[in-house]
Design an enzyme around this catalytic site. Structure first.
Site, PDB file in Angstrom:
ATOM      1  N   PHE A 137     102.974  10.359  -0.891  1.00  0.00           N
ATOM      2  CA  PHE A 137     102.657  11.762  -0.685  1.00  0.00           C
ATOM      3  C   PHE A 137     103.563  12.271   0.424  1.00  0.00           C
ATOM      4  O   PHE A 137     104.079  11.496   1.236  1.00  0.00           O
ATOM      5  CB  PHE A 137     101.179  11.925  -0.292  1.00  0.00           C
ATOM      6  CG  PHE A 137     100.348  12.647  -1.319  1.00  0.00           C
ATOM      7  CD1 PHE A 137     100.518  12.439  -2.669  1.00  0.00           C
ATOM      8  CD2 PHE A 137      99.364  13.543  -0.918  1.00  0.00           C
ATOM      9  CE1 PHE A 137      99.744  13.087  -3.612  1.00  0.00           C
ATOM     10  CE2 PHE A 137      98.578  14.205  -1.846  1.00  0.00           C
ATOM     11  CZ  PHE A 137      98.767  13.987  -3.195  1.00  0.00           C
ATOM     12  N   GLN A 251      97.759  26.720   5.530  1.00  0.00           N
ATOM     13  CA  GLN A 251      98.745  25.953   4.764  1.00  0.00           C
ATOM     14  C   GLN A 251      98.997  26.604   3.412  1.00  0.00           C
ATOM     15  O   GLN A 251      98.057  26.850   2.646  1.00  0.00           O
ATOM     16  CB  GLN A 251      98.259  24.523   4.551  1.00  0.00           C
ATOM     17  CG  GLN A 251      99.274  23.652   3.832  1.00  0.00           C
ATOM     18  CD  GLN A 251      98.847  22.200   3.771  1.00  0.00           C
ATOM     19  OE1 GLN A 251      98.072  21.820   2.897  1.00  0.00           O
ATOM     20  NE2 GLN A 251      99.336  21.407   4.705  1.00  0.00           N
ATOM     21  N   HIS A 253     100.497  25.773   0.074  1.00  0.00           N
ATOM     22  CA  HIS A 253     100.952  24.651  -0.736  1.00  0.00           C
ATOM     23  C   HIS A 253     102.209  25.067  -1.484  1.00  0.00           C
ATOM     24  O   HIS A 253     102.286  26.180  -2.012  1.00  0.00           O
ATOM     25  CB  HIS A 253      99.853  24.241  -1.724  1.00  0.00           C
ATOM     26  CG  HIS A 253     100.047  22.896  -2.324  1.00  0.00           C
ATOM     27  ND1 HIS A 253     101.021  22.636  -3.265  1.00  0.00           N
ATOM     28  CD2 HIS A 253      99.386  21.726  -2.132  1.00  0.00           C
ATOM     29  CE1 HIS A 253     100.953  21.357  -3.615  1.00  0.00           C
ATOM     30  NE2 HIS A 253      99.976  20.787  -2.936  1.00  0.00           N
ATOM     31  N   LEU A 270      96.617  25.262  -8.316  1.00  0.00           N
ATOM     32  CA  LEU A 270      97.402  24.178  -7.761  1.00  0.00           C
ATOM     33  C   LEU A 270      98.081  23.324  -8.829  1.00  0.00           C
ATOM     34  O   LEU A 270      97.465  22.940  -9.818  1.00  0.00           O
ATOM     35  CB  LEU A 270      96.492  23.274  -6.915  1.00  0.00           C
ATOM     36  CG  LEU A 270      97.202  22.243  -6.039  1.00  0.00           C
ATOM     37  CD1 LEU A 270      98.035  22.938  -4.977  1.00  0.00           C
ATOM     38  CD2 LEU A 270      96.167  21.339  -5.379  1.00  0.00           C
ATOM     39  N   GLU A 273     100.350  17.904  -5.551  1.00  0.00           N
ATOM     40  CA  GLU A 273     101.458  17.224  -4.890  1.00  0.00           C
ATOM     41  C   GLU A 273     101.767  15.889  -5.551  1.00  0.00           C
ATOM     42  O   GLU A 273     102.869  15.350  -5.402  1.00  0.00           O
ATOM     43  CB  GLU A 273     101.122  17.015  -3.409  1.00  0.00           C
ATOM     44  CG  GLU A 273     102.263  16.462  -2.591  1.00  0.00           C
ATOM     45  CD  GLU A 273     101.999  16.579  -1.097  1.00  0.00           C
ATOM     46  OE1 GLU A 273     102.460  15.698  -0.358  1.00  0.00           O
ATOM     47  OE2 GLU A 273     101.338  17.546  -0.677  1.00  0.00           O
ATOM     48  N   ARG A 304     104.573  19.861   3.735  1.00  0.00           N
ATOM     49  CA  ARG A 304     104.266  20.993   2.866  1.00  0.00           C
ATOM     50  C   ARG A 304     104.830  22.301   3.407  1.00  0.00           C
ATOM     51  O   ARG A 304     105.296  23.151   2.638  1.00  0.00           O
ATOM     52  CB  ARG A 304     102.748  21.113   2.684  1.00  0.00           C
ATOM     53  CG  ARG A 304     102.186  20.029   1.776  1.00  0.00           C
ATOM     54  CD  ARG A 304     100.689  20.137   1.644  1.00  0.00           C
ATOM     55  NE  ARG A 304     100.190  19.183   0.654  1.00  0.00           N
ATOM     56  CZ  ARG A 304      98.909  19.050   0.339  1.00  0.00           C
ATOM     57  NH1 ARG A 304      97.988  19.780   0.941  1.00  0.00           N
ATOM     58  NH2 ARG A 304      98.535  18.172  -0.572  1.00  0.00           N
ATOM     59  N   HIS A 368      96.419  27.482   0.459  1.00  0.00           N
ATOM     60  CA  HIS A 368      95.741  26.283  -0.029  1.00  0.00           C
ATOM     61  C   HIS A 368      94.707  25.704   0.926  1.00  0.00           C
ATOM     62  O   HIS A 368      93.695  25.164   0.493  1.00  0.00           O
ATOM     63  CB  HIS A 368      96.796  25.219  -0.341  1.00  0.00           C
ATOM     64  CG  HIS A 368      96.234  23.932  -0.864  1.00  0.00           C
ATOM     65  ND1 HIS A 368      95.446  23.869  -1.996  1.00  0.00           N
ATOM     66  CD2 HIS A 368      96.356  22.647  -0.406  1.00  0.00           C
ATOM     67  CE1 HIS A 368      95.111  22.603  -2.219  1.00  0.00           C
ATOM     68  NE2 HIS A 368      95.632  21.856  -1.267  1.00  0.00           N
ATOM     69  N   ARG A 402      98.473  20.325   7.607  1.00  0.00           N
ATOM     70  CA  ARG A 402      97.718  19.172   7.114  1.00  0.00           C
ATOM     71  C   ARG A 402      98.597  18.241   6.288  1.00  0.00           C
ATOM     72  O   ARG A 402      99.379  18.683   5.440  1.00  0.00           O
ATOM     73  CB  ARG A 402      96.523  19.631   6.265  1.00  0.00           C
ATOM     74  CG  ARG A 402      95.739  18.468   5.668  1.00  0.00           C
ATOM     75  CD  ARG A 402      94.494  18.938   4.984  1.00  0.00           C
ATOM     76  NE  ARG A 402      94.737  19.726   3.798  1.00  0.00           N
ATOM     77  CZ  ARG A 402      95.055  19.236   2.605  1.00  0.00           C
ATOM     78  NH1 ARG A 402      95.228  17.918   2.450  1.00  0.00           N
ATOM     79  NH2 ARG A 402      95.223  20.027   1.575  1.00  0.00           N
TER      80      ARG A 402
END
Length: 597
Positions: A137, A251, A253, A270, A273, A304, A368, A402
């Site tokens: 990730f 955040q 995304h 979404l 990721e 991100r 997000h 995050r």
């Protein structure tokens, strides 16, 4: 019981309300709330002393929309990984505005909590050896994101609900908590409304746990359903007298679906990721793999905020698609691999006429996650005695940005921590004052009655949409001081319009949106004021008029309500990491993205 309000010179009589008495009220039925309730029972608390309240049907919490994975240093593929490196990655991603003690709590506990979920039957994806699989990730030094295909949150919540039901934990669905009842520095309970029947509820409790999610649905493009993440948790705490922090850090995304391409109902939804974690590549409309310009080492798996701003820049400079996005392509992977590792994504796009095994999908940034929330101590308790906040409602774990895969981790880690702390404090008499409680309940219900059936001019849902457009325009991915000031002026005007709304009875959608709007206005003001006060760029907060990160701004912006109800901002210092985490920071681990090429 009834309530009288002398507004307008005439007493107003509120309808009767149901009174419920519980030791612990948990507001929010997602992973954080469920895990807290489970821990309380496992610590010896009688299930009948608990009540979990959800705003939607049981099992229909926002946790199900978290797809890509949940972090924990199991070392399935990379045995050199450990919790200290996970903590170091979290602090780096948070630009060192995180609360290091909270980071340590999450990262230390997660390996055992992942094994616990496994023991409870969560359908983790497996390696050939039968171990819990882990994937790459963004911005993580090792493969530590455990997953269940690309439906990790859904599988985790199903597991937690099964465990809660096995423990006979009481649950009440479709209840909207509208106000916390607190006085003398301690919590007394809450007021709510049953959205099915319109009945008002007064829940008297020794402890209230806010696990009600975040606030990114306040933006025009967002990855939540429209009636979730509208700021309930932070606003309830703030209005009761608790402190908020870091609310300016939102955040975006990098990869939300583009509505012009797939239909308005999918705008901002979404694209996990995990698509990039499994090797997906980003291309602009000219066919350039543009992350080579912005992050040649980490490419699509950089943080991100970095990837989101890169995509936004490509679009703003005319290299976006006709639909206003960029292309995310994983067609170089085998079809069987995509179907196994990304089953929900593959199915969703197939239904929309796109074959991910042969064609790219179109994406653009979407709001997000809110890194900010309620200030708590190390066990999740606020400065109001007996009021806890956990999950996305709580501030501290994520700092300025995050780390992907840490949201689900935070829910189960602090659900367990808060459950342990609450169980330890429930012994003995906590001195309930039912007279004070019901006096405040009557005033709260009178206020709700004033909202219900009001015949004003404005539609609260339309005002909510105006608020979303305002934040997207003035406090979006890129921010500037004069824009933020304009946003605050427009917000003040919107507040004035919100005092003159047309609302139905307590079972109507307009009633719910009117209450959502009340919460959202406070949180939106905190976002705008915090973003204006933070005169630097750090993590998810990017000021075009202050593009550099200022070392003197390694402080949190805290938000409080003063004695006359106005919003007051201040700053507070951030703690330092433990020696063990500092050692991992000094080692400077970094993902070698090119292992995926």
């Amino acid at each position: 019981m009834d309530s009288r309000d002398t507004a307008g010179g005439e007493p107003r009589v509120a309808r009767s309300y149901e009174t419920i008495e519980q030791s612990v009220l948990i507001v929010g039925a997602g992973a954080a709330g469920a895990r807290t309730a489970i821990e309380l029972v496992d610590q010896g608390i009688d299930p009948d002393d608990l009540l979990v309240i959800g705003k939607r049907g049981h099992g229909d919490a926002h946790t199900t929309w978290a797809r890509g994975g949940i972090n924990g240093a199991l070392g399935t593929h990379d045995p050199e990984d450990d919790w200290t490196i996970h903590a170091a990655d979290t602090l780096n991603e948070g630009h060192f505005l995180n609360d290091p003690a909270k980071v340590e709590t999450v990262t230390r506990r997660m390996p055992d909590l992942l094994r616990e979920l496994d023991d409870w039957g969560m359908a983790f994806s497996r390696t050939d050896d039968g171990e819990i699989d882990q994937r790459y990730f963004g911005a993580q030094s090792f493969r530590r994101t455990a997953f269940a295909g690309d439906h990790t949150g859904e599988s985790m919540l199903e597991t937690l609900i099964d465990q809660a039901q096995a423990r006979s934990i009481p649950y009440r669905e479709n209840v909207f908590v509208t106000r916390l009842i607190a006085s003398g520095g301690r919590i007394h309970g809450a007021v709510g409304v049953d959205l099915d029947t319109g009945e008002y509820l007064a829940i008297e409790a020794d402890v209230v746990v806010l696990a009600a999610g975040g606030y990114t649905s306040l933006y025009a493009r967002h990855s939540s359903r429209d009636d979730e993440n509208t700021g309930d948790g932070p606003a309830l705490a703030y209005q009761a007298g608790a402190t908020l922090a870091d609310v300016e850090f939102v955040q975006f995304h990098p990869t939300g679906m583009v509505g012009d391409r797939y239909g308005e109902e999918w705008d901002g939804r979404l694209v996990t990721e995990a698509v990039r974690g499994e090797g997906g590549r980003l291309y602009n409309a000219d066919g350039e793999r543009f992350m080579e310009r912005y992050s040649p080492d980490q490419m699509e798996l950089d943080a991100r905020d970095v990837v989101a701003r890169a995509i936004a820049k490509e679009i703003d400079e005319g290299r976006g698609t006709d639909a206003g996005g960029v292309r995310l392509d994983i067609s170089h992977r085998d079809r069987a691999f995509i179907q196994e590792r990304l089953p929900r994504m593959y199915e969703r796009f197939a239904e929309l006429g796109v074959d991910m095994a042969t064609d790219p999908v179109e994406v653009a940034p979407t709001a997000h996650y809110g890194m900010g929330g309620v200030v708590t101590d190390d066990s999740g308790e606020t400065e109001i005695d007996g009021l806890y906040a956990i999950g996305e409602t709580m501030a501290g774990v994520h700092g300025a940005n995050r780390l992907g895969g840490n949201s689900l981790a935070e829910t189960v880690a602090f659900g367990a921590v808060a459950g342990e702390a609450i169980a330890a404090r429930l012994d003995g008499d906590h001195g309930r004052d039912s007279t004070v409680f019901h006096d405040r309940v009557r005033h709260a219900i009178a206020a709700l009655e004033t909202v219900a059936d009001s015949d004003g001019v404005h539609d609260p849902q339309a005002l909510f949409d105006d608020l979303r457009a305002l934040l997207w325009e003035h406090a979006g991915i890129l921010r500037e001081g004069s824009d933020l000031a304009t946003g605050l002026d427009e917000l003040a005007a919107l507040r004035r319009r919100a005092t003159d709304v047309a609302v139905g009875d307590p079972t109507s959608r307009s009633f719910e949106f009117a209450l959502n709007l009340g919460f959202a206005l406070d949180v939106a003001e905190a976002i705008l004021r915090g973003a204006r006060q933070r005169t630097e760029s750090r993590g998810a907060h990017a000021r075009t008029d202050h593009p550099e990160t200022d070392p003197d701004w390694r402080r949190t912006v805290v938000v409080e309500r003063d004695s006359v109800g106005a919003m007051r901002l201040d700053t507070a210092p951030v703690g330092e990491p433990s020696d063990a985490i500092q050692t991992a920071l000094d080692a400077d681990y970094e993902l070698d993205y090119h292992q995926l090429e």
